[in-house]
Design a protein around this motif. Structure first.
Motif, PDB file in Angstrom:
ATOM      1  N   ALA A 204       0.802  -1.296   0.264  1.00 26.68           N
ATOM      2  CA  ALA A 204       0.095  -0.017  -0.053  1.00 26.68           C
ATOM      3  C   ALA A 204       1.118   1.479   0.056  1.00 26.68           C
ATOM      4  O   ALA A 204       0.396   1.829  -0.853  1.00 26.68           O
ATOM      5  CB  ALA A 204      -0.715  -0.403   1.127  1.00 26.68           C
ATOM      6  N   HIS A 205       1.325   1.120   0.976  1.00 26.74           N
ATOM      7  CA  HIS A 205       3.243   2.743   0.858  1.00 26.74           C
ATOM      8  C   HIS A 205       4.125   2.218  -0.046  1.00 26.74           C
ATOM      9  O   HIS A 205       4.761   3.077   0.253  1.00 26.74           O
ATOM     10  CB  HIS A 205       2.983   2.712   2.638  1.00 26.74           C
ATOM     11  N   GLY A 206       4.239   1.457  -1.449  1.00 21.36           N
ATOM     12  CA  GLY A 206       5.102   1.577  -1.977  1.00 21.36           C
ATOM     13  C   GLY A 206       4.754   2.053  -3.022  1.00 21.36           C
ATOM     14  O   GLY A 206       5.298   2.130  -3.843  1.00 21.36           O
ATOM     15  N   LEU A 207       3.631   1.746  -3.591  1.00 24.08           N
ATOM     16  CA  LEU A 207       3.374   1.001  -5.009  1.00 24.08           C
ATOM     17  C   LEU A 207       3.314   2.987  -5.285  1.00 24.08           C
ATOM     18  O   LEU A 207       2.933   3.944  -4.081  1.00 24.08           O
ATOM     19  CB  LEU A 207       1.880   1.300  -4.953  1.00 24.08           C
ATOM     20  N   GLY A 208       3.584   3.827  -6.120  1.00 24.45           N
ATOM     21  CA  GLY A 208       3.822   4.466  -6.394  1.00 24.45           C
ATOM     22  C   GLY A 208       5.151   5.617  -6.111  1.00 24.45           C
ATOM     23  O   GLY A 208       5.709   7.040  -6.457  1.00 24.45           O
ATOM     24  N   VAL A 209       5.868   5.197  -4.850  1.00 20.47           N
ATOM     25  CA  VAL A 209       7.068   5.716  -3.636  1.00 20.47           C
ATOM     26  C   VAL A 209       7.923   5.030  -4.238  1.00 20.47           C
ATOM     27  O   VAL A 209       9.041   5.625  -4.547  1.00 20.47           O
ATOM     28  CB  VAL A 209       6.346   5.563  -2.553  1.00 20.47           C
ATOM     29  N   MET A 233      -2.197  -4.488  -2.689  1.00 21.54           N
ATOM     30  CA  MET A 233      -2.133  -2.570  -2.623  1.00 21.54           C
ATOM     31  C   MET A 233      -2.990  -2.138  -2.466  1.00 21.54           C
ATOM     32  O   MET A 233      -4.647  -2.369  -2.622  1.00 21.54           O
ATOM     33  CB  MET A 233      -1.542  -2.360  -3.709  1.00 21.54           C
ATOM     34  N   THR A 234      -3.932  -0.735  -2.313  1.00 18.94           N
ATOM     35  CA  THR A 234      -4.408   0.456  -2.572  1.00 18.94           C
ATOM     36  C   THR A 234      -4.363   1.321  -3.607  1.00 18.94           C
ATOM     37  O   THR A 234      -3.153   1.317  -4.325  1.00 18.94           O
ATOM     38  CB  THR A 234      -4.664   1.155  -0.960  1.00 18.94           C
ATOM     39  N   LEU A 235      -5.720   1.326  -4.080  1.00 17.45           N
ATOM     40  CA  LEU A 235      -5.500   2.567  -4.926  1.00 17.45           C
ATOM     41  C   LEU A 235      -6.012   3.745  -4.327  1.00 17.45           C
ATOM     42  O   LEU A 235      -6.118   4.802  -5.433  1.00 17.45           O
ATOM     43  CB  LEU A 235      -6.477   2.847  -6.206  1.00 17.45           C
ATOM     44  N   SER A 236      -5.602   4.336  -2.731  1.00 17.10           N
ATOM     45  CA  SER A 236      -6.372   5.512  -2.331  1.00 17.10           C
ATOM     46  C   SER A 236      -5.244   6.292  -2.101  1.00 17.10           C
ATOM     47  O   SER A 236      -5.620   7.198  -1.306  1.00 17.10           O
ATOM     48  CB  SER A 236      -7.506   4.882  -1.097  1.00 17.10           C
ATOM     49  N   LYS A 237      -3.582   6.452  -2.394  1.00 21.74           N
ATOM     50  CA  LYS A 237      -2.832   6.863  -1.324  1.00 21.74           C
ATOM     51  C   LYS A 237      -1.967   7.331  -3.159  1.00 21.74           C
ATOM     52  O   LYS A 237      -2.511   8.578  -3.376  1.00 21.74           O
ATOM     53  CB  LYS A 237      -1.718   6.104  -0.791  1.00 21.74           C
ATOM     54  N   SER A 238      -1.288   6.409  -3.455  1.00 25.36           N
ATOM     55  CA  SER A 238       0.076   7.294  -4.523  1.00 25.36           C
ATOM     56  C   SER A 238      -1.265   7.884  -5.935  1.00 25.36           C
ATOM     57  O   SER A 238      -0.830   8.649  -6.952  1.00 25.36           O
ATOM     58  CB  SER A 238       0.736   6.134  -5.091  1.00 25.36           C
ATOM     59  N   LEU A 239      -2.350   6.828  -5.705  1.00 23.20           N
ATOM     60  CA  LEU A 239      -3.430   7.227  -6.992  1.00 23.20           C
ATOM     61  C   LEU A 239      -4.202   7.865  -6.963  1.00 23.20           C
ATOM     62  O   LEU A 239      -4.912   8.133  -7.902  1.00 23.20           O
ATOM     63  CB  LEU A 239      -3.863   5.927  -8.070  1.00 23.20           C
ATOM     64  N   GLY A 240      -4.325   8.335  -5.566  1.00 26.24           N
ATOM     65  CA  GLY A 240      -4.806   9.450  -5.542  1.00 26.24           C
ATOM     66  C   GLY A 240      -6.567   9.294  -5.177  1.00 26.24           C
ATOM     67  O   GLY A 240      -7.312  10.078  -5.771  1.00 26.24           O
ATOM     68  N   SER A 241      -6.800   7.815  -5.376  1.00 26.57           N
ATOM     69  CA  SER A 241      -8.452   7.189  -6.455  1.00 26.57           C
ATOM     70  C   SER A 241      -9.087   6.636  -4.907  1.00 26.57           C
ATOM     71  O   SER A 241      -8.393   6.714  -3.422  1.00 26.57           O
ATOM     72  CB  SER A 241      -8.663   6.749  -7.196  1.00 26.57           C
ATOM     73  N   GLN A 242      -9.747   5.679  -4.782  1.00 25.29           N
ATOM     74  CA  GLN A 242     -10.289   4.715  -4.253  1.00 25.29           C
ATOM     75  C   GLN A 242     -10.693   2.877  -4.187  1.00 25.29           C
ATOM     76  O   GLN A 242     -10.442   2.864  -5.587  1.00 25.29           O
ATOM     77  CB  GLN A 242     -11.962   5.226  -3.546  1.00 25.29           C
ATOM     78  N   GLY A 243      -9.561   1.815  -2.958  1.00 25.98           N
ATOM     79  CA  GLY A 243      -9.790   0.999  -3.744  1.00 25.98           C
ATOM     80  C   GLY A 243      -9.132   0.100  -3.487  1.00 25.98           C
ATOM     81  O   GLY A 243      -7.787   0.986  -3.264  1.00 25.98           O
ATOM     82  N   VAL A 294       9.191  12.629  -3.987  1.00 25.73           N
ATOM     83  CA  VAL A 294       8.586  12.468  -3.094  1.00 25.73           C
ATOM     84  C   VAL A 294       9.298  11.883  -1.894  1.00 25.73           C
ATOM     85  O   VAL A 294       9.060  12.556  -0.735  1.00 25.73           O
ATOM     86  CB  VAL A 294       7.491  11.327  -2.896  1.00 25.73           C
ATOM     87  N   ARG A 295      10.358  10.794  -2.502  1.00 26.45           N
ATOM     88  CA  ARG A 295      11.348  10.320  -1.106  1.00 26.45           C
ATOM     89  C   ARG A 295      12.646  11.393  -0.972  1.00 26.45           C
ATOM     90  O   ARG A 295      12.669  11.769  -0.062  1.00 26.45           O
ATOM     91  CB  ARG A 295      12.074   9.037  -2.023  1.00 26.45           C
ATOM     92  N   GLU A 296      12.325  12.295  -1.845  1.00 28.62           N
ATOM     93  CA  GLU A 296      13.424  13.013  -1.339  1.00 28.62           C
ATOM     94  C   GLU A 296      12.817  13.991  -0.464  1.00 28.62           C
ATOM     95  O   GLU A 296      12.892  14.811   0.320  1.00 28.62           O
ATOM     96  CB  GLU A 296      13.484  14.137  -3.130  1.00 28.62           C
ATOM     97  N   VAL A 297      11.564  14.442  -0.620  1.00 27.50           N
ATOM     98  CA  VAL A 297      10.733  15.619   0.550  1.00 27.50           C
ATOM     99  C   VAL A 297      10.564  14.622   1.799  1.00 27.50           C
ATOM    100  O   VAL A 297      10.866  15.288   2.727  1.00 27.50           O
ATOM    101  CB  VAL A 297       9.148  15.703  -0.131  1.00 27.50           C
TER     102      VAL A 297
END
Length: 390
Positions: A204-209, A233-243, A294-297
């Protein structure tokens, strides 16, 4: 003869005592509806890539709702699967490096589906002590023997698996949501291979990051698509949606379609959410630099806060966890940040397994240098006594 009805008693009177205990411990939680447009600087959400309001993501949601309707209208096996759902599954599996994918209504449901469908009575489920509540609940519902091993301890996992004769699997977060630390996936995979066990990883917290272009922690570890490996995984974090989604070998996905109660008996993901997730996924393919940003931030937030004396866990992906002196201090700290214009997360027991309360800051790829400076200054300026070592 007149019958007298006994006076009604408050069958929920016990809640009053529970509420008082929560208040005394500083553990009261409440809902806080946010407006459509907020002046607060957001470091509390999981919108890691800043895509939830991106024009392409919003347009994907609107176009899907206009074409397919507001709701899925039924379970995925009845009327709840649209061509859009299938398209999202194909592209998600291809992006993350797996053979097939199955989309569910939430990441929570994805974990319930994977853990319960891939275990049964007589099998063993080994669970990392730091796992998310959705994994914990999946273990409880699995009917399998469950062993909880110390946090991020591959050797403990190997020994636990070796002591069991029969089908077994290890389930773990790839990135633990409280402190943002990454699981030792290479060590876990080796323990599973050595003992013939399956490996189920919640990314969940790795996808997109993490991983090349945000393809996830399993891709980064060289485990995407490996035999015996399943990802949720979730679609609600890095992908900004839900599911949510489960990814793995095609035969595993077919098995879930036929056996996972969290999939079979749940209404399908709304088309708008599927459309938004697909739009974000395509955007991430075109702009892979968002993952590195996002990793840099996160690294900058961590470096500046700890340099000023705060205690924080070094972030592997996008979560910066800052220790607070107590649950009540964490609650007050978060409230003071909010009053100063900064929204941060506040984790207190039972959300924190070690009992140490924290502020939880989530980095975003779209934060500017000025916003990072403002966030750091606000956290430091509102820090309670005992929060710093200086």
């Amino acid at each position: 003869m007149t019958q007298h009805t006994p006076p009604a008693e408050d069958v929920f009177a016990w809640i009053d005592g529970a509420e008082r205990a929560r208040e005394q411990a500083g553990l009261v939680r409440s809902l806080r509806p946010r407006p459509a447009s907020s002046p607060l600087l957001d470091l509390a959400s999981n919108d890691y890539l800043g895509l939830s309001r991106h024009p392409e993501t919003v347009r994907g949601a609107c176009e899907a709702a206009g074409r397919w309707g507001a709701g899925a209208t039924g379970s995925r096996l009845v009327t709840g699967t649209t061509e859009l759902h299938s398209e999202l599954e194909r592209e998600l599996a291809d992006f993350a490096g797996f053979e097939a994918a199955l989309v569910l209504s939430s990441g929570y449901a994805a974990n319930l589906a994977a853990v319960t469908a891939l275990s049964d009575r007589g099998s063993l489920v080994v669970s990392d002590a730091g796992n998310h509540a959705s994994i914990v609940d999946g273990c409880r519902l699995s009917r399998a023997a469950v062993e909880v091993t110390p946090h991020s301890d591959p050797e403990a996992v190997r020994k636990t698996l070796a002591a069991h004769a029969g089908r077994a699997m290890l389930v773990t977060d790839s990135v633990f949501s409280v402190d943002g630390d990454a699981a030792p996936l290479a060590g876990y995979a080796e323990a599973c291979r050595a003992e013939g066990a399956a490996l189920v990883v919640d990314d969940a917290h790795g996808l997109g990051v993490l991983g090349e272009g945000g393809r996830g922690a399993l891709h980064a570890a060289g485990l995407a698509g490996a035999p015996g490996v399943v990802a949720t995984m979730t679609l609600s974090k890095s992908l900004g949606s839900q599911g949510g989604a489960v990814l793995g070998p095609a035969k595993v996905i077919r098995h879930l379609v036929n056996t996972a109660r969290a999939f079979i008996f749940d209404t399908g993901l709304a088309p708008a959410a599927a459309g938004a997730a697909l739009a974000s996924l395509r955007l991430l393919r075109r702009e892979p630099e968002r993952a590195a940003r996002v990793r840099e931030v996160a690294a900058e937030l961590y470096g500046r806060l700890t340099a000023s004396g705060l205690t924080a866990v070094r972030p592997d992906p996008a979560v910066v966890s800052v220790r607070a002196p107590s649950a009540s201090a964490a609650l007050r700290w978060a409230a003071d940040c909010r009053e100063a214009g900064l929204s941060v997360g506040c984790f207190r027991p039972p959300s924190v397994p070690d009992g140490i309360s924290r502020l939880r800051l989530t980095a975003r790829a779209d934060l500017t240098g000025d916003e990072i400076g403002r966030a750091v200054a606000t956290v430091l300026g509102t820090a309670p006594a005992g929060a710093t070592d200086r």
